[in-house]
Design a protein around this motif. Structure first.
Motif, short mmCIF file in Angstrom:
data_model
loop_
_atom_site.label_atom_id
_atom_site.label_comp_id
_atom_site.label_asym_id
_atom_site.label_seq_id
_atom_site.Cartn_x
_atom_site.Cartn_y
_atom_site.Cartn_z
N HIS A 48 25.08 17.74 5.80
CA HIS A 48 24.12 17.90 4.69
C HIS A 48 24.87 18.08 3.36
O HIS A 48 24.58 17.40 2.37
CB HIS A 48 23.22 19.10 4.98
N LYS A 49 25.85 18.97 3.37
CA LYS A 49 26.59 19.23 2.13
C LYS A 49 27.37 17.99 1.69
O LYS A 49 27.45 17.68 0.51
CB LYS A 49 27.53 20.42 2.32
N LEU A 50 27.94 17.27 2.67
CA LEU A 50 28.70 16.07 2.34
C LEU A 50 27.80 15.02 1.68
O LEU A 50 28.19 14.36 0.71
CB LEU A 50 29.37 15.52 3.60
N THR A 51 26.60 14.89 2.19
CA THR A 51 25.67 13.90 1.60
C THR A 51 25.36 14.26 0.15
O THR A 51 25.33 13.39 -0.73
CB THR A 51 24.38 13.83 2.44
N LEU A 52 25.16 15.56 -0.11
CA LEU A 52 24.91 15.98 -1.50
C LEU A 52 26.12 15.66 -2.37
O LEU A 52 25.99 15.28 -3.54
CB LEU A 52 24.59 17.47 -1.55
N MET A 53 27.31 15.79 -1.82
CA MET A 53 28.53 15.51 -2.59
C MET A 53 28.70 14.02 -2.86
O MET A 53 29.28 13.62 -3.87
CB MET A 53 29.76 16.05 -1.85
N ARG A 54 28.22 13.20 -1.95
CA ARG A 54 28.33 11.75 -2.16
C ARG A 54 27.44 11.29 -3.32
O ARG A 54 27.75 10.31 -4.00
CB ARG A 54 27.87 11.01 -0.90
N ASP A 55 26.34 11.98 -3.53
CA ASP A 55 25.34 11.58 -4.53
C ASP A 55 25.97 11.61 -5.93
O ASP A 55 26.43 12.67 -6.38
CB ASP A 55 24.15 12.54 -4.43
N LYS A 56 25.95 10.47 -6.61
CA LYS A 56 26.63 10.42 -7.91
C LYS A 56 25.93 11.26 -8.97
O LYS A 56 26.50 11.55 -10.01
CB LYS A 56 26.78 8.98 -8.40
N THR A 57 24.69 11.68 -8.71
CA THR A 57 23.99 12.51 -9.71
C THR A 57 24.30 14.01 -9.52
O THR A 57 23.85 14.83 -10.31
CB THR A 57 22.46 12.30 -9.67
N THR A 58 25.03 14.36 -8.47
CA THR A 58 25.39 15.77 -8.27
C THR A 58 26.40 16.17 -9.36
O THR A 58 27.48 15.56 -9.45
CB THR A 58 26.00 15.99 -6.87
N PRO A 59 26.08 17.18 -10.17
CA PRO A 59 26.97 17.52 -11.29
C PRO A 59 28.22 18.28 -10.83
O PRO A 59 28.28 18.78 -9.71
CB PRO A 59 26.11 18.42 -12.18
N THR A 60 29.20 18.36 -11.74
CA THR A 60 30.49 18.98 -11.42
C THR A 60 30.36 20.38 -10.82
O THR A 60 31.00 20.70 -9.81
CB THR A 60 31.36 19.06 -12.69
N ASN A 61 29.53 21.22 -11.43
CA ASN A 61 29.46 22.61 -10.94
C ASN A 61 28.93 22.66 -9.52
O ASN A 61 29.41 23.43 -8.68
CB ASN A 61 28.65 23.50 -11.88
N GLN A 62 27.97 21.81 -9.22
CA GLN A 62 27.39 21.76 -7.88
C GLN A 62 28.39 21.16 -6.89
O GLN A 62 28.52 21.62 -5.75
CB GLN A 62 26.09 20.93 -7.95
N PHE A 63 29.07 20.12 -7.33
CA PHE A 63 30.07 19.46 -6.48
C PHE A 63 31.14 20.48 -6.06
O PHE A 63 31.52 20.57 -4.90
CB PHE A 63 30.70 18.29 -7.24
N ARG A 64 31.60 21.25 -7.03
CA ARG A 64 32.66 22.23 -6.77
C ARG A 64 32.19 23.31 -5.79
O ARG A 64 32.90 23.72 -4.89
CB ARG A 64 33.06 22.86 -8.09
N LYS A 65 30.93 23.72 -5.99
CA LYS A 65 30.37 24.76 -5.12
C LYS A 65 30.23 24.23 -3.68
O LYS A 65 30.57 24.91 -2.71
CB LYS A 65 29.00 25.18 -5.68
#
Ligand code: URA
Length: 208
Positions: free
Chosen positions: A13-30
């Motif tokens: 689940h988390k990996l899919t959110l990270m793949r999404d190009k609209t996920t912003p930097t702060n969220q990606f890092r978290k």
């Protein structure tokens, strides 16, 4: 050598959110921090334990604790640093080293610009961390350097791997176990993983 794909639903689940190009930097890092904790749980599954006497409030018993010297974590700069903190949350007393490599754009070979690791690597289990195992060039070079420094029990922890990178690591370092959240389809012409998540360093540090 083993290749472990961590198919736990939380990791996926988390990996899919990270793949999404609209996920912003702060969220990606978290997300990277959180997923690294879960991957650390898997990469340490085979650690040896020994029994220690402990007094519970009721009786004395013998219960397991980690055996041997503390682990060494080695971050392959710069993207490895995005995983390091999550892994350290789970293994707070691990020793930490850093390997810095850049790619010579003419020869395409990795060039070392930084190397600082604990000085007793031969006595420690080493976990090298780098989110993307793409061509495998820099990861294999980093493992070469760790072995030159005496490491002989090495695991490689990444977030995403390409089949080409897994193959390259397996043929160069058949003794190194790989733990990853996914093995994607392939590399594109310029060495990016498809479908992937883009440039992991840029996405975690917001540099593009
Ligand atoms: N490094 C990255 O950050 N992304 C890729 O897809 C490949 C290598």
């Amino acid at each position: 050598m083993t290749v472990t794909v961590v198919d736990h639903p939380l990791v996926q689940h988390k990996l899919t959110l990270m793949r999404d190009k609209t996920t912003p930097t702060n969220q990606f890092r978290k997300l990277l921090h959180e997923i690294s904790q879960l991957l650390a749980y898997e990469v340490t599954r085979g650690l040896e334990t020994e029994l220690r006497a402990v007094e519970t409030p009721l009786v004395t018993t013998h219960a397991p604790v980690l055996a041997g010297k503390k682990l060494a974590l080695v971050s392959i700069l710069r993207a490895g640093n995005g995983m390091l903190d999550g892994v350290l949350d789970l293994i707070p007393s691990a020793r930490v080293g850093f390997v810095g490599l850049y790619r010579n754009e003419e020869t395409l070979e990795p060039v070392q610009y930084y190397f600082k690791v604990p000085d007793d690597l031969p006595n420690r289990r080493v976990i090298a961390v780098d989110p993307m195992l793409a061509t495998g060039n820099s990861s294999v070079a980093a493992i070469d350097m760790l072995k030159q420094a005496g490491a002989d029990k090495i695991d490689f922890l990444c977030l995403l791997a390409a089949p080409e990178g897994v193959e390259r690591m397996q043929s160069a370092h058949p003794d190194v176990n790989i733990v990853t959240a996914a093995i994607d389809a392939r590399l594109n012409d310029v060495g990016y993983i498809l479908p992937g998540l883009g440039d992991a360093g840029d996405r975690m540090f917001g540099t593009k």
